[in-house]
Design an enzyme around this catalytic site. Structure first.
Site, PDB file in Angstrom:
ATOM      1  CG  PHE A 129      -1.990   0.988   1.206  1.00 45.99           C
ATOM      2  CD1 PHE A 129      -3.142   0.763   0.477  1.00 45.99           C
ATOM      3  CD2 PHE A 129      -1.870   2.180   1.905  1.00 45.99           C
ATOM      4  CE1 PHE A 129      -4.163   1.704   0.444  1.00 45.99           C
ATOM      5  CE2 PHE A 129      -2.880   3.121   1.874  1.00 45.99           C
ATOM      6  CZ  PHE A 129      -4.028   2.884   1.142  1.00 45.99           C
ATOM      7  CG  ASP A 198      -0.085  -2.337   7.319  1.00 44.60           C
ATOM      8  OD1 ASP A 198      -1.181  -2.671   7.816  1.00 44.60           O
ATOM      9  OD2 ASP A 198       0.122  -1.220   6.811  1.00 44.60           O
ATOM     10  CE1 TYR A 223      -9.468   2.994   6.555  1.00 39.91           C
ATOM     11  CE2 TYR A 223      -8.552   4.228   8.389  1.00 39.91           C
ATOM     12  CZ  TYR A 223      -8.467   3.776   7.095  1.00 39.91           C
ATOM     13  OH  TYR A 223      -7.366   4.097   6.338  1.00 39.91           O
ATOM     14  CE  LYS A 224      -7.853  -0.069   4.875  1.00 44.28           C
ATOM     15  NZ  LYS A 224      -6.423  -0.122   4.657  1.00 44.28           N
ATOM     16  NE  ARG A 383     -10.044  -2.785  -2.846  1.00 50.43           N
ATOM     17  CZ  ARG A 383      -9.460  -2.105  -1.865  1.00 50.43           C
ATOM     18  NH1 ARG A 383      -8.273  -2.483  -1.421  1.00 50.43           N
ATOM     19  NH2 ARG A 383     -10.017  -1.042  -1.348  1.00 50.43           N
TER      20      ARG A 383
HETATM   21  C1  PLP Z   1      -5.790   1.077   4.566  1.00 49.04           C
HETATM   22  C2  PLP Z   1      -4.316   0.945   4.719  1.00 49.04           C
HETATM   23  C3  PLP Z   1      -3.589   1.962   5.335  1.00 49.04           C
HETATM   24  C4  PLP Z   1      -4.282   3.208   5.780  1.00 49.04           C
HETATM   25  O1  PLP Z   1      -3.464   4.076   6.447  1.00 49.04           O
HETATM   26  P1  PLP Z   1      -4.092   5.388   7.129  1.00 49.04           P
HETATM   27  O2  PLP Z   1      -2.991   5.934   7.899  1.00 49.04           O
HETATM   28  O3  PLP Z   1      -5.267   4.935   7.928  1.00 49.04           O
HETATM   29  O4  PLP Z   1      -4.578   6.276   6.033  1.00 49.04           O
HETATM   30  C5  PLP Z   1      -2.225   1.767   5.515  1.00 49.04           C
HETATM   31  N1  PLP Z   1      -1.630   0.648   5.082  1.00 49.04           N
HETATM   32  C6  PLP Z   1      -2.310  -0.351   4.465  1.00 49.04           C
HETATM   33  C7  PLP Z   1      -1.608  -1.572   4.019  1.00 49.04           C
HETATM   34  C8  PLP Z   1      -3.672  -0.213   4.254  1.00 49.04           C
HETATM   35  O5  PLP Z   1      -4.348  -1.172   3.635  1.00 49.04           O
END
Ligand code: PLP
Length: 424
Positions: A129, A198, A223-224, A383
């Site tokens: 990401f 992560d 939040y996911k 997705r």
């Molecule tokens: C959703 C996601 C993030 C989100 O990071 P924020 O700091 O909440 O914006 C970070 N890393 C991964 C791998 C994600 O899927």
């Protein structure tokens, strides 16, 4: 051929089917985007209203003690710990994933520098990401390290005596591919490298055992799949054997050993508390707790193992139905078929119209999302996230029926589905 009736029967046998009542699902919507923003827990509005009107409105400053505000990051962290194989007292819910990643990477570089001072690399995946890569790159520049990006099959070969830290996302946000956490962690350790995970697309989606894998650091998203609400606090875990060795650079007062002595010098709190920075968002933490509670509710119904079985059954069914019913429309599969390599999402490719197909599906109440390709190995994708707490088998059947109709009627070619929005 699997029929809609078969799917209704599968829902009737599903041990997790009653947990859908823990959510407020919008009418006539099949929500396949819980991997981006989880659905609102039914308990959240009343809980948040209570924090606002009683705890803030009436108890005011006393709430820090009386209503447990000060300990909320640890309290919610302990609940998250149960979902990721972490010991109590080793997780805090705090800040964002990006910020927490900065904290743990920085601490990991300090730890690596103490044990292996000549190692000057962080290795990660090119398709990680982007925020993870941006944070790592910024930290590397600041500290004189190099960020090396590789493809998944090149990770093992990239581990050598130059590598301080291997930083990976357990489930790839784009392909849904799942790393073998114990095996990758063991390979990193065999090379003398620290392992940072992560868990943004894992926590609440697939079973995770950080302790069993012997990982070093982990961060994840609220939040996911944890259903904590937009911008919910994220979480951070540090292996207890490392927690007291270094502290992170955002050394704010909430990470201090005795914040209410107001000393001019910084003394880190023992354990994971030092990974906090400043004052935490209580309204958001209350909403996040409601979200985490929806996952803990599975403990009475087979726990994360039952959730995982259903998740694989849902994604298997989706792949099967797309192949049976949407053949001849140029769809490809970007997600691994092997269970051991699949998270809780399925991504489809198509040479043309991926963004517009997603928009046409959303107009029909089937909410997935679109992710742009990288111009190379990764194509544009449709997705679909499958969250077993509130998605059923008949939802999968109906979603594929809509996809079939959108493709057969070429509905996606309408101009309104081809205009890009700011957030995809
Ligand atoms: C959703 C996601 C993030 C989100 O990071 P924020 O700091 O909440 O914006 C970070 N890393 C991964 C791998 C994600 O899927």
């Amino acid at each position: 051929m699997t029929t809609q009736q078969d799917c209704i029967a599968l829902d009737a046998q599903d041990p997790l089917r009653d947990l859908r009542q823990l959510f407020t699902l919008p009418e006539a919507t099949i929500y396949l985007d819980g991997n981006s923003l989880g659905v609102m827990p039914a308990a959240a509005p009343a809980r948040v209203a209570d924090v606002v009107t009683r705890e803030w409105g009436s108890d005011l400053i006393q709430s820090w003690n009386k209503n447990g505000w000060f300990a909320m990051p640890q309290k919610v962290g302990d609940k998250i710990a149960r979902l990721i194989g972490a010991e109590p007292g080793t997780v805090v819910a705090t800040d964002s994933t990006s910020v927490n990643l900065f904290k743990v990477l920085s601490a990991a570089l300090h730890l690596a520098a103490a044990d292996h001072p000549t190692r000057k690399r962080i290795v990660s995946e090119r398709s990680n990401f982007p925020t993870d890569l941006y944070i790592a790159e910024a930290l590397c520049q600041e500290r004189g390290y190099e960020l090396v990006l590789v493809e998944p099959e090149e990770i093992a070969g990239a581990l050598n005596d130059q590598v301080a830290v291997l930083m990976l996302t357990h489930v790839n946000y784009r392909t849904g591919a799942l790393h073998d956490m114990p095996a990758v962690t063991a390979a990193a350790h065999a090379a003398g490298t620290l392992m940072v995970w992560d868990l943004a697309h894992s926590a609440g989606a697939v079973p995770v055992d950080l302790t069993g894998a012997g990982a070093d650091y982990a961060v994840g998203c609220g939040y996911k799949y944890l259903n904590g609400g937009p911008g919910a606090p994220a979480f951070v875990w540090v292996n207890p054997k490392h927690a007291d060795r270094f502290w992170q650079p955002l050394a704010g007062w909430w990470g201090h050993a005795t914040p209410f002595e107001f000393t001019p010098d910084y003394r880190p709190a023992p354990g994971i508390t030092r990974y906090q920075c400043g004052t935490q968002p209580m309204i958001s933490l209350a909403a996040l707790e409601c979200g985490v509670d929806t996952l803990l509710a599975t403990e009475a119904h087979g726990g994360m193992a039952a959730l995982r079985s259903k998740s694989l059954a849902l994604t298997d069914l989706f792949i099967q139905l797309v192949e049976e019913r949407c053949g001849g429309h140029g769809l490809g599969l970007a997600t691994p078929r092997e269970h051991a390599q699949r998270g809780s999402q399925v991504c489809l490719t198509r040479d043309e119209g991926t963004y517009a197909i997603v928009q046409a599906l959303i107009a029909r109440g089937v909410v997935g999302d679109y992710r742009a390709g990288d111009g190379g190995r990764h194509k544009d994708i449709l997705r679909f996230g499958f969250t077993p707490l509130y998605i059923g088998f008949v939802d999968v059947w109906n979603a594929v029926e809509h996809l079939k109709q959108v493709l057969e009627t070429a509905e996606w070619q309408r101009p309104e589905f081809n205009r890009k929005h700011a957030v995809t």
